[in-house]
Design a protein around this motif. Structure first.
Motif, PDB file in Angstrom:
ATOM      1  N   ARG A  95       0.201  -1.301   0.032  1.00  0.00           N
ATOM      2  CA  ARG A  95      -0.448  -0.006  -0.149  1.00  0.00           C
ATOM      3  C   ARG A  95       0.851   1.460   0.147  1.00  0.00           C
ATOM      4  O   ARG A  95       0.226   2.350  -0.328  1.00  0.00           O
ATOM      5  CB  ARG A  95      -0.741  -0.173   0.933  1.00  0.00           C
ATOM      6  N   SER A  99      -2.734   5.677  -3.883  1.00  0.00           N
ATOM      7  CA  SER A  99      -3.640   6.426  -2.663  1.00  0.00           C
ATOM      8  C   SER A  99      -4.235   5.440  -1.556  1.00  0.00           C
ATOM      9  O   SER A  99      -5.210   4.162  -2.492  1.00  0.00           O
ATOM     10  CB  SER A  99      -4.261   7.813  -3.972  1.00  0.00           C
ATOM     11  N   GLY A 100      -4.826   6.270  -0.618  1.00  0.00           N
ATOM     12  CA  GLY A 100      -5.787   5.468   0.242  1.00  0.00           C
ATOM     13  C   GLY A 100      -7.264   5.330  -0.660  1.00  0.00           C
ATOM     14  O   GLY A 100      -8.121   4.373  -1.023  1.00  0.00           O
ATOM     15  N   HIS A 101      -7.426   6.573  -1.527  1.00  0.00           N
ATOM     16  CA  HIS A 101      -8.771   6.344  -2.234  1.00  0.00           C
ATOM     17  C   HIS A 101      -8.763   5.509  -3.838  1.00  0.00           C
ATOM     18  O   HIS A 101      -9.572   4.857  -3.812  1.00  0.00           O
ATOM     19  CB  HIS A 101      -8.967   8.162  -3.252  1.00  0.00           C
ATOM     20  N   ALA A 102      -7.501   5.474  -4.097  1.00  0.00           N
ATOM     21  CA  ALA A 102      -7.578   4.506  -4.940  1.00  0.00           C
ATOM     22  C   ALA A 102      -7.552   3.064  -4.908  1.00  0.00           C
ATOM     23  O   ALA A 102      -7.736   2.208  -5.306  1.00  0.00           O
ATOM     24  CB  ALA A 102      -5.786   4.804  -5.721  1.00  0.00           C
ATOM     25  N   GLU A 103      -6.746   3.118  -3.171  1.00  0.00           N
ATOM     26  CA  GLU A 103      -6.627   1.389  -3.142  1.00  0.00           C
ATOM     27  C   GLU A 103      -8.095   0.926  -2.421  1.00  0.00           C
ATOM     28  O   GLU A 103      -8.357   0.214  -3.067  1.00  0.00           O
ATOM     29  CB  GLU A 103      -5.852   1.866  -1.586  1.00  0.00           C
ATOM     30  N   LYS A 104      -8.697   1.895  -2.039  1.00  0.00           N
ATOM     31  CA  LYS A 104     -10.303   1.501  -1.875  1.00  0.00           C
ATOM     32  C   LYS A 104     -10.946   1.724  -3.159  1.00  0.00           C
ATOM     33  O   LYS A 104     -11.658   0.192  -3.308  1.00  0.00           O
ATOM     34  CB  LYS A 104     -10.860   2.874  -0.910  1.00  0.00           C
ATOM     35  N   ALA A 105     -10.863   1.900  -3.934  1.00  0.00           N
ATOM     36  CA  ALA A 105     -11.807   2.252  -5.211  1.00  0.00           C
ATOM     37  C   ALA A 105     -11.059   0.648  -6.153  1.00  0.00           C
ATOM     38  O   ALA A 105     -12.171   0.007  -6.029  1.00  0.00           O
ATOM     39  CB  ALA A 105     -11.791   3.036  -6.010  1.00  0.00           C
ATOM     40  N   THR A 108     -13.389  -1.639  -3.794  1.00  0.00           N
ATOM     41  CA  THR A 108     -14.671  -1.844  -4.108  1.00  0.00           C
ATOM     42  C   THR A 108     -14.765  -2.129  -5.804  1.00  0.00           C
ATOM     43  O   THR A 108     -16.284  -3.007  -5.726  1.00  0.00           O
ATOM     44  CB  THR A 108     -15.363  -0.493  -4.039  1.00  0.00           C
TER      45      THR A 108
END
Length: 110
Positions: A95, A99-105, A108
Motif C-alpha cells: 500500500r 493513494s488511499g482513495h485508489a486503494e479503496k476504489a 470496491t
C-alpha cells in the motif's frame, strides 16, 4: 520485519503446542479463537480510551502501553489463524505510495 516482531512471532508459534497452564499465550490458544478475539476487542477499546485521554493530558505513555497490548493480541490472533506478521508488513508495503482513495476504489471494483 523488526527483530522484536520476529522474536515475538517465534515465541507465539512455540506456545501453540504448550500446555495451557504454561503461559498466558498458551492459555489463550487453548481457549480458542473466540477468546483471543475477545481479548483483541478489549485491547482495542483500551487503546481508544488511552488515546482520548492522551489527547487531553498530553501524556502518551498509556496509549503506547495499550497499543503494545493491541499489537500483541493482534499477533496472537494472526498466529492462531496460521498467519505470520510478515504478511501484514507485506500488505503495508504493497500500500505504500498508493493513494488511499485508489486503494479503496480497487477493492470496491473487485
Amino acid at each position: 520485519m523488526t527483530d522484536t516482531l520476529s522474536r515475538l512471532a517465534e515465541v507465539l508459534e512455540s506456545r501453540k503446542d504448550a500446555a495451557a497452564d504454561s503461559s498466558y499465550v498458551a492459555s489463550l490458544y487453548h481457549k480458542g479463537l473466540n477468546k483471543i478475539l475477545e481479548k483483541l476487542g478489549e485491547e482495542s477499546i483500551e487503546t481508544i480510551i488511552a488515546a482520548k485521554d492522551a489527547a487531553v493530558s498530553g501524556d502518551c505513555s498509556d496509549v503506547i502501553y495499550e497499543t503494545a497490548d493491541l499489537w500483541f493480541h493482534s499477533m496472537v490472533m494472526l498466529a492462531a489463524l496460521g498467519q505470520h506478521p510478515q504478511a501484514v508488513l507485506d500488505e503495508l508495503d504493497r500500500r505504500f505510495g498508493l493513494s488511499g482513495h485508489a486503494e479503496k476504489a480497487a477493492r470496491t471494483a473487485e
